[in-house]
Write a protein that holds these residues in place. Structure first.
Motif, PDB file in Angstrom:
ATOM      1  N   LEU A 114       0.872  -1.168   0.000  1.00 52.84           N
ATOM      2  CA  LEU A 114       0.000   0.000   0.000  1.00 52.84           C
ATOM      3  C   LEU A 114       0.910   1.219   0.000  1.00 52.84           C
ATOM      4  O   LEU A 114       1.705   1.404   0.921  1.00 52.84           O
ATOM      5  CB  LEU A 114      -0.886   0.012   1.240  1.00 52.84           C
ATOM      6  N   ASP A 115       0.824   2.037  -1.016  1.00 50.89           N
ATOM      7  CA  ASP A 115       1.669   3.224  -1.136  1.00 50.89           C
ATOM      8  C   ASP A 115       0.760   4.435  -1.295  1.00 50.89           C
ATOM      9  O   ASP A 115      -0.053   4.489  -2.205  1.00 50.89           O
ATOM     10  CB  ASP A 115       2.597   3.083  -2.346  1.00 50.89           C
ATOM     11  N   CYS A 116       0.925   5.414  -0.412  1.00 47.20           N
ATOM     12  CA  CYS A 116       0.072   6.599  -0.424  1.00 47.20           C
ATOM     13  C   CYS A 116       0.729   7.783  -1.121  1.00 47.20           C
ATOM     14  O   CYS A 116       0.289   8.929  -0.947  1.00 47.20           O
ATOM     15  CB  CYS A 116      -0.298   6.983   1.007  1.00 47.20           C
ATOM     16  N   ALA A 117       1.787   7.530  -1.893  1.00 51.81           N
ATOM     17  CA  ALA A 117       2.522   8.615  -2.528  1.00 51.81           C
ATOM     18  C   ALA A 117       1.661   9.416  -3.494  1.00 51.81           C
ATOM     19  O   ALA A 117       1.917  10.599  -3.732  1.00 51.81           O
ATOM     20  CB  ALA A 117       3.753   8.063  -3.254  1.00 51.81           C
ATOM     21  N   ASP A 118       0.617   8.782  -4.059  1.00 55.82           N
ATOM     22  CA  ASP A 118      -0.205   9.482  -5.044  1.00 55.82           C
ATOM     23  C   ASP A 118      -1.327  10.287  -4.402  1.00 55.82           C
ATOM     24  O   ASP A 118      -2.090  10.952  -5.101  1.00 55.82           O
ATOM     25  CB  ASP A 118      -0.790   8.477  -6.048  1.00 55.82           C
ATOM     26  N   ARG A 119      -1.425  10.274  -3.087  1.00 52.28           N
ATOM     27  CA  ARG A 119      -2.436  11.080  -2.412  1.00 52.28           C
ATOM     28  C   ARG A 119      -1.945  12.516  -2.272  1.00 52.28           C
ATOM     29  O   ARG A 119      -0.730  12.775  -2.279  1.00 52.28           O
ATOM     30  CB  ARG A 119      -2.754  10.485  -1.045  1.00 52.28           C
ATOM     31  N   PRO A 120      -2.855  13.477  -2.141  1.00 55.61           N
ATOM     32  CA  PRO A 120      -2.450  14.889  -2.069  1.00 55.61           C
ATOM     33  C   PRO A 120      -1.410  15.175  -0.995  1.00 55.61           C
ATOM     34  O   PRO A 120      -0.454  15.914  -1.221  1.00 55.61           O
ATOM     35  CB  PRO A 120      -3.771  15.611  -1.779  1.00 55.61           C
ATOM     36  N   ASP A 121      -1.557  14.573   0.202  1.00 55.49           N
ATOM     37  CA  ASP A 121      -0.594  14.816   1.276  1.00 55.49           C
ATOM     38  C   ASP A 121       0.339  13.633   1.502  1.00 55.49           C
ATOM     39  O   ASP A 121       1.111  13.612   2.460  1.00 55.49           O
ATOM     40  CB  ASP A 121      -1.312  15.162   2.585  1.00 55.49           C
ATOM     41  N   GLY A 122       0.264  12.618   0.627  1.00 58.47           N
ATOM     42  CA  GLY A 122       1.174  11.490   0.708  1.00 58.47           C
ATOM     43  C   GLY A 122       0.970  10.586   1.900  1.00 58.47           C
ATOM     44  O   GLY A 122       1.886   9.840   2.275  1.00 58.47           O
ATOM     45  N   ARG A 123      -0.200  10.601   2.507  1.00 55.92           N
ATOM     46  CA  ARG A 123      -0.441   9.788   3.687  1.00 55.92           C
ATOM     47  C   ARG A 123      -1.932   9.553   3.900  1.00 55.92           C
ATOM     48  O   ARG A 123      -2.772  10.234   3.325  1.00 55.92           O
ATOM     49  CB  ARG A 123       0.134  10.464   4.934  1.00 55.92           C
ATOM     50  N   ILE A 124      -2.228   8.566   4.747  1.00 58.83           N
ATOM     51  CA  ILE A 124      -3.565   8.351   5.279  1.00 58.83           C
ATOM     52  C   ILE A 124      -3.512   8.745   6.744  1.00 58.83           C
ATOM     53  O   ILE A 124      -2.606   8.345   7.469  1.00 58.83           O
ATOM     54  CB  ILE A 124      -3.984   6.873   5.152  1.00 58.83           C
ATOM     55  N   SER A 125      -4.454   9.530   7.205  1.00 66.16           N
ATOM     56  CA  SER A 125      -4.498   9.953   8.602  1.00 66.16           C
ATOM     57  C   SER A 125      -5.697   9.307   9.289  1.00 66.16           C
ATOM     58  O   SER A 125      -6.844   9.558   8.917  1.00 66.16           O
ATOM     59  CB  SER A 125      -4.583  11.483   8.704  1.00 66.16           C
ATOM     60  N   ILE A 126      -5.410   8.454  10.273  1.00 63.69           N
ATOM     61  CA  ILE A 126      -6.437   7.766  11.043  1.00 63.69           C
ATOM     62  C   ILE A 126      -6.536   8.459  12.392  1.00 63.69           C
ATOM     63  O   ILE A 126      -5.578   8.458  13.172  1.00 63.69           O
ATOM     64  CB  ILE A 126      -6.080   6.278  11.228  1.00 63.69           C
ATOM     65  N   ARG A 127      -7.658   9.060  12.672  1.00 58.88           N
ATOM     66  CA  ARG A 127      -7.802   9.879  13.876  1.00 58.88           C
ATOM     67  C   ARG A 127      -8.627   9.168  14.941  1.00 58.88           C
ATOM     68  O   ARG A 127      -9.668   8.570  14.654  1.00 58.88           O
ATOM     69  CB  ARG A 127      -8.443  11.220  13.510  1.00 58.88           C
ATOM     70  N   GLY A 128      -8.125   9.210  16.171  1.00 59.19           N
ATOM     71  CA  GLY A 128      -8.791   8.555  17.286  1.00 59.19           C
ATOM     72  C   GLY A 128     -10.004   9.323  17.772  1.00 59.19           C
ATOM     73  O   GLY A 128     -10.156  10.513  17.510  1.00 59.19           O
ATOM     74  N   GLY A 129     -10.871   8.624  18.464  1.00 61.71           N
ATOM     75  CA  GLY A 129     -12.033   9.255  19.054  1.00 61.71           C
ATOM     76  C   GLY A 129     -13.250   9.342  18.179  1.00 61.71           C
ATOM     77  O   GLY A 129     -14.247   9.969  18.552  1.00 61.71           O
ATOM     78  N   GLY A 130     -13.217   8.724  16.999  1.00 65.68           N
ATOM     79  CA  GLY A 130     -14.359   8.796  16.090  1.00 65.68           C
ATOM     80  C   GLY A 130     -14.597   7.487  15.379  1.00 65.68           C
ATOM     81  O   GLY A 130     -13.924   6.478  15.622  1.00 65.68           O
TER      82      GLY A 130
END
Length: 371
Positions: A114-130
């Motif tokens: 899984l490579d997120c280089a092609d995403r706008p910010d180059g990452r997936i952000s998983i946020r806690g509490g939701g």
């Protein structure tokens, strides 16, 4: 005496021939950082060996999931060909051939990336509490089934529907999806390697834990899936298989995938529905890797699980696994030894509690098996 010298010299020659393969396996970092966005098909042990191992080691709703595909590095045919060369051309006994291939780690290899280089910010952000604090990231193709492929890549890239596994496919039924030799070993799957590039939000109120893995509430779990023989593919399913006998596509649809872990339970809010059971904190036997506490820069963690690992989670030797961010029960080898043909390994990203964020740049899983 002459025969002993000849065998010794031959073993030395074999070691030289396999040097490039071994160096390729060791040089994970250079290979990984330059990897394209693909999903290729493709030992650990006592505490004293841990320092010498290769550094043990959602997507957002408004963005489509990253693409990943599958192909092979060392194929089963490659492994069989080398075995034939050693046993037939050199007339070596089977026991010696096994020793040579095992020492060289010349095993068939399946790789998922899984490579997120092609995403706008180059990452997936998983946020806690939701609701998005548990994210399915990737799955390997069914282990050893190199003739199986999904018709719907959209279904393949997403988590399976939360349904109970009613009946597993017998191994004999899965052999028709194997091109090449079928391993006859009791524990054919030798090793799984995880390469994860990620970090947390880069700050917390626990300053004493900075730079350690203590009280880290962002991490990665390993999951396991299998095909359900009792699956009924609905007419509207986008991965409905072609019934034409001339079709080269395997006839197990993606919608037949069921999760073994995380477990699936009844949804108390809806009697007719099922849901995934996600643990609040990392479990000792499924936690691949925690993020380093309050580290804002991306960290590369390289983790290996081997079939012959034997670190008892109840003994002090497992403390070192926790110190490097792993689950203390992930060094006993049980996960690898219990793998079956057709199993799919999954990786889940986690974050817990408000303010915590698991930022994922890339995840790579390599699975090796012998013959």
């Amino acid at each position: 005496m002459f025969e002993f010298v000849e065998i010794t010299l031959f073993l030395l020659l074999i070691s030289i021939l396999f040097t490039s393969q071994l160096l390729h396996l060791v040089d994970i970092t250079l290979d990984f950082l330059g990897a394209p966005s693909i999903m290729d098909r493709g030992r650990g042990g006592m505490l004293g060996r841990i320092p010498r191992r290769r550094n043990p080691l959602f997507r957002r709703r408004d963005v489509s999931p990253p693409n990943f595909t599958t192909s092979y590095e060392i194929t089963p045919e490659d492994a069989l060909e080398v075995r034939d060369i050693l046993s037939e051309d050199r007339n070596l006994p089977p026991e010696l051939v096994d020793m040579i291939l095992e020492y060289a780690e010349y095993w068939a290899c399946s790789v998922a990336v899984l490579d997120c280089a092609d995403r706008p910010d180059g990452r997936i952000s998983i946020r806690g509490g939701g609701q998005g604090e548990n994210q399915f990231l990737l799955r390997t193709e069914p282990l050893g089934l190199n003739k199986w492929s999904p018709l719907s890549h959209d279904l393949w890239k997403t988590q399976s529907a939360p349904k109970s596994l009613e009946k597993e496919y017998p191994e004999s039924n899965l052999h028709e999806f194997i091109e090449g030799p079928v391993s006859t070993l009791e524990h054919p799957f030798r090793k799984v390697v995880f390469d994860i590039v990620s970090c947390d939000q880069g700050w917390s109120s626990h300053h004493d834990d900075y730079g350690t893995y203590r009280n880290s509430f962002t991490w990665f779990d390993v999951g396991l899936e299998r095909f359900d023989m009792n699956n009924e593919c609905p007419p509207t399913c986008s991965d409905r298989q072609n019934s034409d006998s001339s079709s080269k596509t395997a006839n197990i649809p993606t919608c037949a995938i069921r999760s073994v872990w995380p477990p699936v339970i009844n949804d108390t809010s809806n009697d007719s529905a099922m849901k995934y059971k996600h643990e609040l904190l990392p479990t000792e036997d499924h936690c691949i890797q925690r993020n380093k506490h309050a580290e804002k820069n991306m960290q590369h963690h390289h983790i290996e699980w081997s079939w012959d690992d034997n670190i008892n989670p109840e003994l002090p030797a497992a403390n070192e696994l926790e110190e490097i961010g792993r689950g203390r029960s992930t060094g006993n080898g049980e996960f690898i030894r219990n793998l079956k043909f057709g199993d799919m390994i999954t990786v889940w990203g986690r974050a817990r509690f408000g303010g915590w964020s698991n930022n994922v740049q890339s995840v790579k899983v390599k699975l090796y098996w012998a013959f």
